[in-house]
Design an enzyme around this catalytic site. Structure first.
Site, PDB file in Angstrom:
ATOM      1  N   ASP A  14       0.665  -1.579   0.130  1.00  0.00           N
ATOM      2  CA  ASP A  14      -0.015   0.055   0.210  1.00  0.00           C
ATOM      3  C   ASP A  14       0.871   1.303  -0.300  1.00  0.00           C
ATOM      4  O   ASP A  14       0.084   2.284  -0.532  1.00  0.00           O
ATOM      5  CB  ASP A  14      -1.116   0.129   1.633  1.00  0.00           C
ATOM      6  CG  ASP A  14      -2.007  -1.020   1.065  1.00  0.00           C
ATOM      7  OD1 ASP A  14      -2.774  -1.767   0.199  1.00  0.00           O
ATOM      8  OD2 ASP A  14      -2.199  -1.543   2.450  1.00  0.00           O
ATOM      9  N   ASN A  24       1.861  -2.778   4.765  1.00  0.00           N
ATOM     10  CA  ASN A  24       0.715  -3.166   3.905  1.00  0.00           C
ATOM     11  C   ASN A  24      -0.611  -3.823   4.721  1.00  0.00           C
ATOM     12  O   ASN A  24       0.150  -3.747   5.933  1.00  0.00           O
ATOM     13  CB  ASN A  24       1.979  -4.496   2.559  1.00  0.00           C
ATOM     14  CG  ASN A  24       0.359  -4.556   2.189  1.00  0.00           C
ATOM     15  OD1 ASN A  24      -0.384  -4.010   1.458  1.00  0.00           O
ATOM     16  ND2 ASN A  24       0.935  -5.428   1.120  1.00  0.00           N
ATOM     17  N   LYS A  25      -1.223  -4.868   4.133  1.00  0.00           N
ATOM     18  CA  LYS A  25      -2.095  -5.157   4.776  1.00  0.00           C
ATOM     19  C   LYS A  25      -1.587  -6.378   5.824  1.00  0.00           C
ATOM     20  O   LYS A  25      -0.635  -7.168   5.894  1.00  0.00           O
ATOM     21  CB  LYS A  25      -3.343  -5.871   4.242  1.00  0.00           C
ATOM     22  CG  LYS A  25      -4.163  -5.119   3.274  1.00  0.00           C
ATOM     23  CD  LYS A  25      -4.771  -4.203   3.953  1.00  0.00           C
ATOM     24  CE  LYS A  25      -5.768  -3.492   2.790  1.00  0.00           C
ATOM     25  NZ  LYS A  25      -5.121  -2.254   2.320  1.00  0.00           N
TER      26      LYS A  25
END
Length: 102
Positions: A14, A24-25
């Protein structure tokens, strides 16, 4: 990875800081740890606009949004007569923690 069937791991991101911190996730960190533990090269694929040159410390400068625990503890499903029913998918005595990077 455990069986030697993975040659390399590639994930998206991201946001990336100027010094290369990847944001990121949930789940990406565990994939990176698994790749490291199994000697598998780990890469991040990203378009250049993903790099935030105004940030150089992802841990200190990228806020983590705290979201409602019910987002991960409940699930909406169809019920009789086209109504939606919210069902709890974890025991009520358990607390949840739901975050995402902003």
């Amino acid at each position: 990875m455990q069986h030697g069937m993975v040659d390399l791991a590639i994930v998206g991101t991201d946001r990336v800081t100027a010094n290369g911190d990847v944001c990121n996730k949930i789940g990406t960190y565990l994939k990176a740890l698994a790749a490291h533990d199994n000697g598998v090269p780990f890469y991040v694929a990203l378009p250049s606009p993903t790099i935030d040159f105004g940030i150089d410390d992802g841990v200190r400068q990228i806020p983590i949004e705290q979201r409602a625990a019910d987002e991960v503890a409940t699930h909406d499903r169809p019920h009789r007569r086209w109504r939606i029913e919210t069902v709890r998918v974890v025991p009520a005595r358990l607390a949840g923690w739901n975050t995402r990077s902003t």
